[in-house]
Enzyme design. Structure first.
Site, PDB file in Angstrom:
ATOM      1  N   GLU A 105       3.655  -5.263  12.290  1.00 53.74           N
ATOM      2  CA  GLU A 105       2.704  -4.336  12.005  1.00 53.74           C
ATOM      3  C   GLU A 105       1.479  -4.799  11.209  1.00 53.74           C
ATOM      4  OE1 GLU A 105       2.955  -1.436  13.687  1.00 53.74           O
ATOM      5  OE2 GLU A 105       5.023  -1.830  14.302  1.00 53.74           O
ATOM      6  N   CYS A 108      -3.203   1.702   6.030  1.00 49.09           N
ATOM      7  CA  CYS A 108      -3.547   1.203   7.556  1.00 49.09           C
ATOM      8  C   CYS A 108      -4.041   1.988   8.515  1.00 49.09           C
ATOM      9  CB  CYS A 108      -2.328   0.343   8.060  1.00 49.09           C
ATOM     10  SG  CYS A 108      -0.813   1.335   8.311  1.00 49.09           S
ATOM     11  N   ASN A 116       0.714  -1.180   0.040  1.00 51.51           N
ATOM     12  CA  ASN A 116      -0.015  -0.105   0.030  1.00 51.51           C
ATOM     13  C   ASN A 116       0.837   1.121  -0.083  1.00 51.51           C
ATOM     14  OD1 ASN A 116       0.805  -0.518   2.838  1.00 51.51           O
ATOM     15  ND2 ASN A 116      -0.916   0.885   3.541  1.00 51.51           N
ATOM     16  N   GLU A 132       7.419   0.490  16.007  1.00 50.79           N
ATOM     17  CA  GLU A 132       8.391   1.177  15.156  1.00 50.79           C
ATOM     18  C   GLU A 132       8.530   2.208  15.396  1.00 50.79           C
ATOM     19  OE1 GLU A 132       6.817  -0.040  11.212  1.00 50.79           O
ATOM     20  OE2 GLU A 132       8.216  -1.685  11.201  1.00 50.79           O
TER      21      GLU A 132
HETATM   22  P1  NAD Z   1       0.134  -9.430   2.890  1.00 51.03           P
HETATM   23  O1  NAD Z   1       0.152  -9.702   4.201  1.00 51.03           O
HETATM   24  O2  NAD Z   1      -0.469 -10.185   2.017  1.00 51.03           O
HETATM   25  O3  NAD Z   1       1.500  -9.226   2.430  1.00 51.03           O
HETATM   26  C1  NAD Z   1       2.633  -8.511   2.975  1.00 51.03           C
HETATM   27  C2  NAD Z   1       4.028  -9.253   2.828  1.00 51.03           C
HETATM   28  O4  NAD Z   1       4.181 -10.228   3.484  1.00 51.03           O
HETATM   29  C3  NAD Z   1       4.013  -9.180   1.318  1.00 51.03           C
HETATM   30  O5  NAD Z   1       5.560  -8.816   0.709  1.00 51.03           O
HETATM   31  C4  NAD Z   1       3.877 -10.686   1.131  1.00 51.03           C
HETATM   32  O6  NAD Z   1       4.563 -11.305  -0.236  1.00 51.03           O
HETATM   33  C5  NAD Z   1       4.516 -10.964   2.171  1.00 51.03           C
HETATM   34  N1  NAD Z   1       3.851 -12.309   2.776  1.00 51.03           N
HETATM   35  C6  NAD Z   1       2.677 -13.277   2.133  1.00 51.03           C
HETATM   36  N2  NAD Z   1       2.609 -14.326   2.613  1.00 51.03           N
HETATM   37  C7  NAD Z   1       3.786 -14.582   3.391  1.00 51.03           C
HETATM   38  C8  NAD Z   1       4.166 -15.667   4.264  1.00 51.03           C
HETATM   39  N3  NAD Z   1       3.646 -16.818   4.458  1.00 51.03           N
HETATM   40  N4  NAD Z   1       5.421 -15.472   5.084  1.00 51.03           N
HETATM   41  C9  NAD Z   1       6.333 -14.274   4.845  1.00 51.03           C
HETATM   42  N5  NAD Z   1       5.684 -13.261   4.039  1.00 51.03           N
HETATM   43  C10 NAD Z   1       4.797 -13.342   3.179  1.00 51.03           C
HETATM   44  O7  NAD Z   1      -0.362  -7.922   3.098  1.00 51.03           O
HETATM   45  P2  NAD Z   1      -0.657  -6.843   1.971  1.00 51.03           P
HETATM   46  O8  NAD Z   1      -1.962  -7.263   1.271  1.00 51.03           O
HETATM   47  O9  NAD Z   1       0.370  -6.661   0.975  1.00 51.03           O
HETATM   48  O10 NAD Z   1      -0.957  -5.325   2.663  1.00 51.03           O
HETATM   49  C11 NAD Z   1      -2.160  -5.153   3.417  1.00 51.03           C
HETATM   50  C12 NAD Z   1      -2.061  -5.422   4.681  1.00 51.03           C
HETATM   51  O11 NAD Z   1      -1.140  -4.797   5.395  1.00 51.03           O
HETATM   52  C13 NAD Z   1      -3.517  -4.632   5.437  1.00 51.03           C
HETATM   53  O12 NAD Z   1      -3.857  -5.485   6.238  1.00 51.03           O
HETATM   54  C14 NAD Z   1      -2.946  -3.514   6.022  1.00 51.03           C
HETATM   55  O13 NAD Z   1      -3.671  -3.262   7.300  1.00 51.03           O
HETATM   56  C15 NAD Z   1      -1.664  -3.938   6.670  1.00 51.03           C
HETATM   57  N6  NAD Z   1      -0.547  -3.032   6.572  1.00 51.03           N
HETATM   58  C16 NAD Z   1      -0.318  -2.474   8.097  1.00 51.03           C
HETATM   59  C17 NAD Z   1       0.412  -1.560   8.308  1.00 51.03           C
HETATM   60  C18 NAD Z   1       0.801  -1.116   9.799  1.00 51.03           C
HETATM   61  O14 NAD Z   1       1.629  -0.382   9.991  1.00 51.03           O
HETATM   62  N7  NAD Z   1       0.106  -1.797  10.638  1.00 51.03           N
HETATM   63  C19 NAD Z   1       0.834  -0.663   7.377  1.00 51.03           C
HETATM   64  C20 NAD Z   1       0.370  -0.771   6.093  1.00 51.03           C
HETATM   65  C21 NAD Z   1      -0.413  -2.073   5.882  1.00 51.03           C
END
Ligand code: NAD
Length: 480
Positions: free
Chosen positions: A248, A282, A150, A461
């Site tokens: 996060e 997020c 995002n 963080e």
């Molecule tokens: P996601 O969890 O699908 O992917 C995030 C990352 O994790 C990607 O690089 C992905 O390839 C990797 N990943 C996927 N499966 C994995 C596994 N089994 N092991 C290790 N890594 C793996 O999330 P997304 O769809 O890319 O992002 C959206 C989500 O991120 C939303 O839930 C949003 O709320 C959250 N988010 C949180 C914050 C925060 O600061 N809390 C900030 C931004 C986004």
């Protein structure tokens, strides 16, 4: 057609499998580059390079590491136009937003930690009259950084910069959906002369590359930002190895509007906090709770302004919302709008996908959507949608809205609008949330602790919190 490469041991290399993944521009729905379909073999190469580089990098002075980080910050500024365009094409976000938010913040992350490391100090404890203790903070070794789509470069650098500043070597994985600015960052690191192996980037799917990072016994710490379900997988893989984890995760943030608020500021900022980046931040407030005396007035003005937002080509300066990041995500967001209708909600504006003319006719666009008439406890109001959809819910009292706000499994951020100081403090203290904004939204100071409670994550963080995460403490006691 560009083929992105992994960045390992200071060089660009192809994935060992020789396989690539299609990278799609969501504004036009077409492939525009290819990403390595890397796997655990590529991660092993990156870990070996990082391990080899670690002793020398950990032994550099804070001044030397600072100089590298500041050089990278300055190169991000130099290439900001190119990076912003790449971010917009990869993610679908308006180019203006990429320029004003994402890329500036990526440079600021390197600048912040490049200077923070110069101001770090450690504690000492005098055990009168017999001893003195002092605490050393040492880099951990090879650390893993995994980030989402995002805010691609913004969040990627928010992890990498403190990890490097603290003296670690890094194996990092950007989202496979938005890899381009991470790739450009590796070009910048080469230009900055960063020693080989200090930073390594492996591209590919989460279940292959991400999982391999999570399971690798030679990576003792992982900083992850992404969805809650993925965070659980990383915790499951990391726990038996006693990895240090910073997670996060997702959110379902409340935006609470009291009757005595500054109405203009509350409405204008709520439009931003609902739909900036197509609602894919997020920290966006997706559940808007409005006190009954101003419910109708707020609703009418909010909906009027949302109808004025322009969904358009991300490269056009007057587009307020660009494309949703992928077809899969667009379908997910639209399915939640259908669910909201089934749960008894009324769509006040939006609710459909948008068909643009010309260049973007096959892009993934959705109208900004406002829904009312739902229970605070229904699925639409409990599950993370992460798109351009918000709900409006009336409330009477502080106690009632605190109950609603705290009812989800998440606890990332919250916003409160009131001119009453007591109400502001009382509600802020009662909310189950890692971050609370009062009469503002996304007003960031990089020194403050950032993170969530409950299913929104583990650890913090930001500021010295991140430098602490990326170091191991050792206490040394000297008998006097
Ligand atoms: P996601 O969890 O699908 O992917 C995030 C990352 O994790 C990607 O690089 C992905 O390839 C990797 N990943 C996927 N499966 C994995 C596994 N089994 N092991 C290790 N890594 C793996 O999330 P997304 O769809 O890319 O992002 C959206 C989500 O991120 C939303 O839930 C949003 O709320 C959250 N988010 C949180 C914050 C925060 O600061 N809390 C900030 C931004 C986004």
């Amino acid at each position: 057609m560009e083929y992105i490469k992994n960045y390992t041991d200071g060089k660009f290399i192809s994935p060992i499998s020789g396989k690539y993944i299609e990278n799609i521009n969501p504004a036009i729905g077409e492939i525009y580059s290819y990403i390595p379909d890397a796997d655990e073999q590529d991660v092993a190469l990156a870990v070996a390079a990082a391990k080899a580089a670690f002793p020398a990098w950990a032994a550099t002075s804070a001044q030397v590491r600072s100089a590298f980080l500041l050089k990278i910050a300055s190169l991000i500024d130099t290439y900001s136009e190119k990076l912003a365009l790449a971010e917009s094409i990869d993610n679908g976000k308006p180019l203006e937003l990429a320029k004003t938010m994402d890329i500036g913040r990526a440079a600021a992350n390197f600048h912040f930690y490049g200077t923070a490391i110069l101001h770090e100090s450690s504690e000492s404890h005098f055990t009168s009259p017999t001893a003195i203790n002092y605490t050393l903070r040492k880099p951990i070794g090879v650390v893993g950084c995994i980030s989402p789509w995002n805010l691609p470069l913004y969040l990627f650098t928010w992890k990498i910069a403190p990890a490097l500043a603290a003296g670690n070597c890094v194996v990092a994985k950007p989202s496979e959906i938005t890899p381009m600015t991470a790739y450009l960052l590796s070009e910048i690191c080469i230009e900055a002369g960063l020693p080989k192996g200090v930073l390594n980037l492996v591209h590919g799917y989460g279940h292959k590359v991400g999982q391999a990072i999570a399971e690798n016994p030679e990576i003792p710490a992982i900083s992850f930002t992404g969805g809650t379900a993925t965070g659980k997988k990383i915790a499951l893989a990391g726990a038996p190895l006693f990895k240090k984890l910073s997670l996060e995760l997702g959110g379902k943030n409340p935006n609470i509007i009291f009757s005595d608020c500054n109405f203009e500021n509350a409405v204008a900022t709520s439009v931003r906090s609902s739909f900036t980046n197509q609602g894919q931040i997020c920290l966006c407030g997706s559940r808007i709770f409005i006190q009954k005396p101003i419910y109708e007035k707020f609703k009418n003005e909010f909906v009027r302004r949302v109808k004025l937002l322009k969904v358009g080509d991300p490269l056009q300066a007057d587009s307020d919302l660009g494309a949703t990041v992928s077809k899969q995500h667009k379908d997910k967001v639209l399915s939640y709008i259908e669910l909201a209708k089934q749960e008894g909600g009324t769509v006040l504006t939006g609710g459909k996908d948008v068909k643009l003319q010309g260049r973007c006719e096959n892009g993934y666009f959705i109208e900004p959507t406002v829904i009312e008439g739902l229970s605070p406890y229904c699925r639409t109001n409990q599950e993370e949608i992460f798109g351009s959809v918000v709900t409006l819910t009336p409330f009477e009292s502080e106690e009632e809205v605190i109950r609603y706000a705290n009812s989800t499994p998440y606890g990332l951020s919250a916003t409160i609008w009131t001119e009453n100081l007591n109400t502001a403090h009382h509600v802020a203290h009662a909310l189950e949330s890692g971050i609370v904004w009062i009469n503002c939204w996304l007003l960031r100071d990089l020194r403050t602790p950032f993170g969530g409670v409950k299913n929104s994550g583990l650890g913090r963080e930001g500021g010295f919190e991140a430098l602490k995460f990326f170091t191991e403490e050792k206490n040394i006691c000297i008998k006097l």
